[in-house]
Design an enzyme around this catalytic site. Structure first.
Site, mmCIF file in Angstrom:
data_model
loop_
_atom_site.group_PDB
_atom_site.id
_atom_site.type_symbol
_atom_site.label_atom_id
_atom_site.label_comp_id
_atom_site.label_asym_id
_atom_site.label_seq_id
_atom_site.Cartn_x
_atom_site.Cartn_y
_atom_site.Cartn_z
ATOM 1 N N ASP A 268 8.622 -1.865 5.924
ATOM 2 C CA ASP A 268 8.134 -0.632 5.776
ATOM 3 C C ASP A 268 6.756 -1.116 5.765
ATOM 4 O O ASP A 268 5.455 -0.979 4.807
ATOM 5 C CB ASP A 268 8.081 -0.136 4.469
ATOM 6 N N LEU B 213 -4.185 -9.341 -4.924
ATOM 7 C CA LEU B 213 -4.920 -9.621 -3.271
ATOM 8 C C LEU B 213 -6.340 -8.659 -3.548
ATOM 9 O O LEU B 213 -6.015 -7.694 -4.822
ATOM 10 C CB LEU B 213 -4.064 -9.042 -2.377
#
Length: 400
Positions: free
Chosen positions: A204, A160
Site C-alpha cells: 500500500d 512521526l
C-alpha cells in the site's frame, strides 16, 4: 479476507487529539506509578464502570484520566463494541505513554474476531521489521508494543511527523524543488531496496504512508504494513491504492484515466504490454486506444505521445531527472528501474544545488550540458541496466 483488505485500504489515519507534554511534577509521579489499591482509593470517584471492574487486573497504574470525558458502558461490561468506530476497521490516536514518558501513536482495531485475525499478520510483520530495522538500519516505523484492551487489539508505534502527502498539499499543487524531490526519492528508494532484499512487499505504498521522521527534514519512514506480504506468498489483487498501481495492473482494474495520462506522455503501450493485460481488449483495438471506452481520454486528454515530459515536469530541463522518470514509468515491467538500479542512477548520485543557496530555482530551465554528471556513476548505472536486460525473460507478469 478480500473484504478485510478492501476496508483496510480506506482506513483513516487521522490523529484525533493532540497531547501536551507533562509538567516536571507529573513526570516524577508517572515514573513511580501506583498500586491498583492506591489508584482506586485516590481516584475511585473519577473511574468509569469499566475502570472500576478492571483496575485491579494491572500490577501498576500510571494514569487514570481523572479529567477526561469517558464512556460509562452499555447494559453489560462485556459489551466492548461501544468503543468501536462507526466506520473503518480501526482508528488511530495520538496519546501519551505515561510509563515511558513519551508521545506515541496507537492503532486500535475493532472488537470483532475477524479484526483480531487481521491484526495477527500485521503484528508479526512489524516484529520482523523491528529486528531488520536494528540489523540493517531500515527506515520503517517502529512498533513499541502491542496488547489487547477491552477486546480491542492495540498496536503502539513511535510518533512521526507529517506525511509526504501533507507536504505536497502545502505547496498548493506547485510541486517541490528538484533537490527536495531528489532527497525524498533517495530516502524512499533506500527503504524499498532494503524491503526487496528481504522479500517484503509493502502492498500500500502511497504518499499518505510516507512520513517524515522530524519536521523540516527529508528523512522519512514507511508506515502502515497492514497488508504487507512476503514475496513468496500467494498474492492478492486487492493490494495497492488504485491511483498508485502499475499501468499493467491499472489496465486490469479499468483505470482508464490513469492509462490515458501515461499515454499522453509515453505513447501507446507496445503489443507485448497489451497481450499480458486481460482487460486490454476493452480499451484497445488493433493496438490503438478504443475511444468508446476511453471516455476521459477522448474528452479531456490529448493524443498518445502529445505531451513533452519536460513540460509535464514543470519545464524541468534536468536530463538525469527525465531519464529517471522514464526509467520508472516504462511500459515494460521487466525493464523498469529496480530500487538497486535507481540508487546508482545519476539523478540520485549527483547532488543538486539547493535553490536557497543559489539565485536560480532547481526547476529553472537549464542547458542539458550544464547538468552535473559523474562518469563513474553513469557507468555503474549503465552496467546495472545492461545486467537487468540480460536477465529479462519476456513479458510475463508474475504477480500484481
Amino acid at each position: 479476507m478480500a473484504e478485510g483488505l478492501s476496508e483496510k485500504m480506506d482506513v483513516s489515519q487521522e490523529v484525533e487529539e493532540a497531547v501536551e507534554q507533562p509538567s516536571p511534577s507529573e513526570v516524577e509521579s508517572v515514573k513511580s506509578g501506583m498500586t491498583p489499591q492506591e489508584a482506586y482509593e485516590k481516584y475511585q470517584f473519577d473511574l468509569s464502570s469499566f475502570e472500576t471492574s478492571e483496575i485491579f487486573k494491572y500490577p501498576e497504574i500510571y494514569f487514570v484520566g481523572e479529567n477526561a470525558t469517558k464512556i460509562s458502558g452499555g447494559r453489560s461490561l462485556s459489551d466492548t463494541s461501544i468503543f468501536d468506530t462507526k466506520r473503518n476497521n480501526c482508528s488511530s490516536f495520538l496519546r501519551r505513554d505515561h510509563k515511558e514518558n513519551r508521545s506515541v501513536a496507537i492503532k486500535v482495531m475493532k472488537s470483532q474476531p475477524r479484526y483480531h485475525q487481521q491484526a495477527k499478520p500485521e503484528i508479526e510483520m512489524l516484529e520482523r521489521l523491528n529486528k531488520l530495522s536494528k540489523a540493517e538500519n531500515i527506515d520503517v516505523v517502529q512498533m513499541y508494543d502491542h496488547f489487547e484492551f477491552r477486546n480491542h487489539v492495540c498496536i503502539v508505534f513511535e510518533l512521526l511527523s507529517k506525511s509526504l502527502r501533507n507536504i505536497i498539499d502545502e505547496t498548493r499543487e506547485q510541486g517541490l524543488p528538484l533537490h527536495r524531490v531528489q532527497e525524498f526519492a533517495a530516502s524512499i528508494i533506500k527503504v524499498l531496496d532494503a524491503l526487496g532484499r528481504n522479500k517484503i512487499m509493502h502492498g500500500d505504498l502511497k504518499t499518505d504512508n510516507i512520513l517524515l521522521k522530524q519536521p523540516g527534514t527529508s528523512d522519512i519512514k514507511l508506515v502502515d504494513f497492514g497488508i504487507a506480504e512476503y514475496d513468496r506468498e500467494e498474492q492478492t489483487e486487492l493490494i495497492q491504492a488504485l491511483h498508485f498501481r502499475a499501468p499493467e495492473v491499472g489496465a486490469r482494474s479499468g483505470m482508464t484515466d490513469q492509462l490515458a495520462l501515461a499515454m499522453e506522455v509515453f505513447g501507446v503501450p507496445p503489443p507485448e504490454f497489451l497481450k499480458v493485460c486481460s482487460r486490454a481488449k476493452n480499451f484497445f483495438k488493433d493496438g490503438k486506444p478504443y475511444v468508446a471506452d476511453f471516455r476521459s481520454y477522448a474528452e479531456y486528454r490529448g493524443k498518445a505521445g502529445s505531451r513533452n515530459l519536460s513540460l509535464v515536469l514543470k519545464n524541468c530541463k534536468d536530463v538525469h531527472f527525465q531519464d529517471f522518470i522514464r526509467g520508472c514509468f516504462t511500459w515494460d515491467p521487466k525493464a523498469r528501474l529496480t530500487p538497486s538500479q535507481a540508487l546508482v542512477h545519476p539523478f540520485l548520485t549527483n547532488k543538486l544545488p539547493n535553490p536557497d543557496d543559489t539565485e536560480e530555482s532547481a526547476f529553472a530551465p537549464a542547458a542539458e550540458d550544464s547538468q552535473p554528471d559523474s562518469p563513474a556513476s553513469r557507468r555503474t548505472y549503465e552496467e546495472s541496466r545492461a545486467t537487468n536486460k540480460r536477465k529479462r525473460s519476456g513479458w510475463k507478469i508474475d504477480r500484481v
